[in-house]
Design a protein around this motif. Structure first.
Motif, PDB file in Angstrom:
ATOM      1  N   ALA A  25     -36.643  -6.180   9.205  1.00  0.00           N
ATOM      2  CA  ALA A  25     -37.011  -4.931   8.520  1.00  0.00           C
ATOM      3  C   ALA A  25     -38.389  -5.041   7.883  1.00  0.00           C
ATOM      4  O   ALA A  25     -39.169  -4.081   7.887  1.00  0.00           O
ATOM      5  N   HIS A 127     -36.438   1.538  15.975  1.00  0.00           N
ATOM      6  CA  HIS A 127     -36.554   1.459  14.518  1.00  0.00           C
ATOM      7  C   HIS A 127     -35.270   1.882  13.816  1.00  0.00           C
ATOM      8  O   HIS A 127     -34.689   1.121  13.029  1.00  0.00           O
ATOM      9  N   VAL A 131     -32.589  -0.648  11.736  1.00  0.00           N
ATOM     10  CA  VAL A 131     -32.405  -0.564  10.287  1.00  0.00           C
ATOM     11  C   VAL A 131     -30.985  -0.126   9.949  1.00  0.00           C
ATOM     12  O   VAL A 131     -30.332  -0.705   9.062  1.00  0.00           O
ATOM     13  N   SER A 135     -28.151  -2.680   8.431  1.00  0.00           N
ATOM     14  CA  SER A 135     -27.578  -2.362   7.117  1.00  0.00           C
ATOM     15  C   SER A 135     -26.059  -2.471   7.153  1.00  0.00           C
ATOM     16  O   SER A 135     -25.432  -2.999   6.226  1.00  0.00           O
ATOM     17  N   VAL A 154     -31.335  -4.456   3.281  1.00  0.00           N
ATOM     18  CA  VAL A 154     -32.153  -4.438   4.495  1.00  0.00           C
ATOM     19  C   VAL A 154     -33.406  -3.597   4.297  1.00  0.00           C
ATOM     20  O   VAL A 154     -34.513  -4.019   4.653  1.00  0.00           O
ATOM     21  N   VAL A 155     -33.258  -2.412   3.712  1.00  0.00           N
ATOM     22  CA  VAL A 155     -34.423  -1.558   3.476  1.00  0.00           C
ATOM     23  C   VAL A 155     -35.356  -2.198   2.456  1.00  0.00           C
ATOM     24  O   VAL A 155     -36.549  -1.887   2.420  1.00  0.00           O
ATOM     25  N   LEU A 158     -38.297  -3.359   4.093  1.00  0.00           N
ATOM     26  CA  LEU A 158     -39.305  -2.327   4.331  1.00  0.00           C
ATOM     27  C   LEU A 158     -40.123  -2.037   3.075  1.00  0.00           C
ATOM     28  O   LEU A 158     -41.350  -1.925   3.134  1.00  0.00           O
ATOM     29  N   THR A 328     -32.669   6.230   0.621  1.00  0.00           N
ATOM     30  CA  THR A 328     -32.084   5.558   1.790  1.00  0.00           C
ATOM     31  C   THR A 328     -30.655   5.071   1.558  1.00  0.00           C
ATOM     32  O   THR A 328     -29.764   5.382   2.365  1.00  0.00           O
ATOM     33  N   PRO A 351     -32.609   6.135   8.306  1.00  0.00           N
ATOM     34  CA  PRO A 351     -34.022   5.843   8.569  1.00  0.00           C
ATOM     35  C   PRO A 351     -34.682   6.891   9.442  1.00  0.00           C
ATOM     36  O   PRO A 351     -35.880   7.183   9.291  1.00  0.00           O
TER      37      PRO A 351
END
Length: 409
Positions: A25, A127, A131, A135, A154-155, A158, A328, A351
């Motif tokens: 990520a 993508h 993501v 997650s 996970v985010v 990012l 998110t 996402p």
């Protein structure tokens, strides 16, 4: 429950797998925004004739790599889950990581701009599924189905990319060239590939493959949720895309806080919103979404008056970051609950719709900026945040209780 050495080994495998997923990520975040920071170098390299004659036009054309990527994310959130629907979640995540690794390396070797734009579009198709499903895997690896917490972890890769990876690799690319910087970024996708190949599936990964179906769901509720999340993301990205002219409007012709510092403040707010939202979303995703929307709207209000102090600008951008960060994990929980019959598609929606918001926010904000000025961008953002708030209140009135627990999804 494992104990002793078996339990320690299981926890070590769990941490290693989650770390590798986060690394992927992080790579996605860096590759997406690194291109934006190196557009002049890319334009000069891939469109040398146009750049020599019209530098601005060449840079604008190179921006197609960024817009093409955003379009690929939106297309991929629907197409990729359908194409790979017969594979396991672990296999899909591995394929997505491999695709991003190979296609990013091919982008490094691009002979011209059209080829690079196509390769960025193709890379973006993976993508949303990466993501979203990463997650879900992280949530299950934690030993419980905490979708909000899994998404936040996970985010977090990012969001940390914006604070650490993008500035460092942008500076590195300015010295070594964009190809080398993007090539270094591509190697980050090797981490989840190696982890998925070497770490045996955890018991939790195979648990709850057939979640209990919710009676509260329905196509129209899912559509409302998609419009809601896209609207809130659009409001945030309208401001962040045009933060430079908004900074001049908010602080006056002699700004105290630079755009670079404002983006750092935005990144900090986004990280706090993401991890805070992840902790709360599993208890009440609707309330988390409502609070995030209120934070974004409050931040936009602070940016509305012109010629104010730098403190107002900094606080406004920080609150917009908090609102976007909280979006998110709360959206992940809501989508998974509303589309339980198609969990993989549901996982890719968060996402995907947030990236759709990036496109819509930049488009509407650009229209406002070109037509009226920076203040119009803030009004556009306020309208989008207001629409999101209204839709969330509508959802709560029609059956989605603000404090309803979501641990059953």
């Amino acid at each position: 429950m494992m104990n002793g050495q078996g339990g320690d080994a299981g926890r070590a495998r769990q941490r290693a797998l989650i770390a590798a997923l986060v690394c992927g990520a992080f790579g996605i975040g860096v590759s997406e925004f690194l291109v934006m920071g190196l557009l002049p170098e890319i334009a000069q390299d891939l469109s040398p004739v146009l750049y020599a004659a019209h530098p601005e036009a060449a840079i604008a054309a190179a921006g197609g790599m960024a817009s093409g990527y955003a379009l690929g994310v939106v297309v991929g959130m629907i197409v990729t889950p359908i194409v790979l629907r017969r594979l396991s979640e672990r296999s899909i995540v591995a394929i997505c990581a491999a695709a991003m690794l190979v296609l990013t390396l091919l982008t490094v070797l691009s002979p011209n701009l059209p080829v690079a734009v196509v390769l960025r579009f193709l890379s973006a198709l993976a993508h949303a599924s990466y993501v979203g499903l990463a997650s879900l895997m992280a949530a299950r690896a934690l030993g419980s189905r905490h979708h909000g917490r899994g998404a936040a972890i996970v985010v977090g890769g990012l969001t940390m990319a914006n604070v650490v990876g993008v500035p460092l690799l942008t500076a590195f690319g300015a010295v070594t060239g964009w190809r080398i910087a993007l090539g270094v970024c591509a190697l980050l996708f090797a981490a989840p590939l190696l982890a998925l190949a070497r770490i045996a599936p955890l018991a939790a990964e195979t648990a709850a493959k057939h979640p209990e179906r919710s009676r509260a769901g329905g196509p129209w509720r899912l559509v409302v949720a998609i419009v809601l999340v896209t609207s809130l993301a659009s409001g945030a990205f309208a401001i962040t895309t045009f933060v430079a002219p908004i900074s001049l409007h908010a602080q006056g012709p002699s700004p105290v806080i630079s755009v670079a510092v404002l983006m750092l403040v935005f990144g900090i707010g986004m990280n706090l919103g993401n991890f805070g939202g992840g902790a709360v979303a599993d208890r009440s995703a609707p309330l988390t979404l409502l609070l995030g929307a209120a934070a974004g709207a409050g931040g936009a209000l602070l940016l509305l008056p012109g010629g104010m102090s730098g403190g107002f600008a900094g606080a406004g951008v920080f609150l917009v970051g908090v609102g976007l960060g909280a979006l998110t994990p709360s959206a992940q929980v809501i989508y998974v609950r509303l589309a339980q019959r198609r969990p993989r598609l549901a996982a890719s929606l968060a996402p995907g719709t947030i990236n759709l918001g990036s496109f819509v926010g930049a488009l509407l904000g650009g229209i406002g900026l070109a037509g009226v000025g920076a203040q119009a961008v803030v009004w556009v953002a306020l309208a989008l945040f207001g629409l999101g708030l209204a839709l969330q209140l509508f959802r709560s009135v029609t059956g989605d209780r603000l404090a309803a627990p979501t641990s059953s999804v």
